[in-house]
Design an enzyme around this catalytic site. Structure first.
Site, PDB file in Angstrom:
ATOM      1  N   GLU A 189       0.268  -0.225  12.082  1.00 31.46           N
ATOM      2  CA  GLU A 189      -0.441   0.415  10.977  1.00 31.46           C
ATOM      3  C   GLU A 189      -1.682  -0.403  10.636  1.00 31.46           C
ATOM      4  OE1 GLU A 189       3.678   1.766   8.683  1.00 31.46           O
ATOM      5  OE2 GLU A 189       2.119   0.696   7.582  1.00 31.46           O
ATOM      6  N   HIS A 193       2.192  -3.688   2.938  1.00 29.33           N
ATOM      7  CA  HIS A 193       3.204  -2.661   3.160  1.00 29.33           C
ATOM      8  C   HIS A 193       4.384  -3.389   3.788  1.00 29.33           C
ATOM      9  CE1 HIS A 193       4.663   1.227   5.327  1.00 29.33           C
ATOM     10  NE2 HIS A 193       5.413   0.910   4.285  1.00 29.33           N
TER      11      HIS A 193
END
EC number: 3.1.21.1
Length: 282
Positions: free
Chosen positions: A100, A156
């Site tokens: 990501e 995250h």
């Protein structure tokens, strides 16, 4: 004399306007943000509407190897006026083939991104790195707020490693202090900081939680999910006297876009399974 009065009035007005300016900042985990999501005009419309609320927005779960979706997003954010938003994006981050990016979009008429770096969390191939997706830290300068310079640390967290990764943000803060000599730091993102991922008994082992240096703005009681669960996964944490003092009281909260825009469960969850968390700085 009349000229002096006019000058005084203009200076007073300028001071009033500057005092009224506030900076709105958010972290938004847009579930599986990539080309598929950006090819859906309805979803794009709502994503742009949400992000346009903010002067700085951290977007997480960006699954876009060639930055095609990011480019389309910026085109849509800037469709009414060029250069409304600029961006800073990380390289793809992750320990395996699943990766990501962290994406910051920001209004250059409000803030400038003046520096950035990746936190060195150890040797990934050796298996002793700390984070699944190490923070890509950005330093901002704001002309209009009480705190002029501050850094944003994005995270995250991997659900299964949430406790360890949130705790390690304490070390990231110290690293930012050492590198930039900066105490005013905002740590934000989908920490997975609730429900089954961080048990009540585990908070005492998290230095970011126990240290009085840090102020947690999104409480445990908040619901940051667009699903039937009620979990405070997404958080905003601030440190530094100037930054803490610049937070507008009661401005930190999830933005429930489903309620705000009158969306069905299906459409809301197609946008994301998370709500943005936001805060205002004066």
């Amino acid at each position: 004399m009349r000229g002096m009065k006019l000058l005084g009035a203009l200076l007073a007005l300028a001071a009033l306007l500057q005092g009224a300016v506030s900076l709105k900042i958010a972290a938004f985990n847009i579930q599986t943000f990539g080309e598929t999501k950006m090819s859906n005009a309805t979803l794009v419309s709502y994503i742009v509407q949400i992000l346009s609320r903010y002067d700085i927005a951290l977007v997480q779960e960006v699954r876009d190897s060639h930055l095609t979706a990011v480019g389309k997003l910026l085109d849509n954010l800037n469709q009414d006026a060029p250069d409304t938003y600029h961006y800073v994006v990380s390289e793809p981050l992750g320990r395996n083939s699943y990766k990501e990016r962290y994406l910051f979009v920001y209004r250059p008429d409000q803030v400038s991104a003046v520096d950035s770096y990746y936190y060195d969390d150890g040797c990934e191939p050796c298996g002793n790195d700390t984070f699944n997706r190490e923070p890509a830290i950005v330093r901002f300068f704001s002309r209009f707020t009480e705190v002029r310079e501050f850094a944003i640390v994005p995270l995250h967290a991997a659900p299964g490693d949430a406790v360890a990764e949130i705790d390690a943000l304490y070390d990231v803060y110290l690293d930012v202090q050492e590198k930039w000599g900066l105490e005013d730091v905002m740590l934000m993102g989908d920490f997975n900081a609730g429900c089954s991922y961080v048990r009540p008994s585990q908070w005492s082992s998290i230095r970011l939680w126990t240290s009085p240096t840090f102020q947690w703005l999104i409480p445990d009681s908040a619901d940051t999910t667009a699903t039937p669960t009620h979990c405070a996964y997404d958080r905003i944490v601030v440190a530094g006297m100037l930054l803490r003092g610049a937070v507008v009281p009661d401005s930190a909260l999830p933005f429930n876009f489903q309620a705000a825009y009158g969306l069905s469960d299906q459409l809301a969850q197609a946008i994301s399974d998370h709500y943005p968390v936001e805060v205002m700085l004066k």
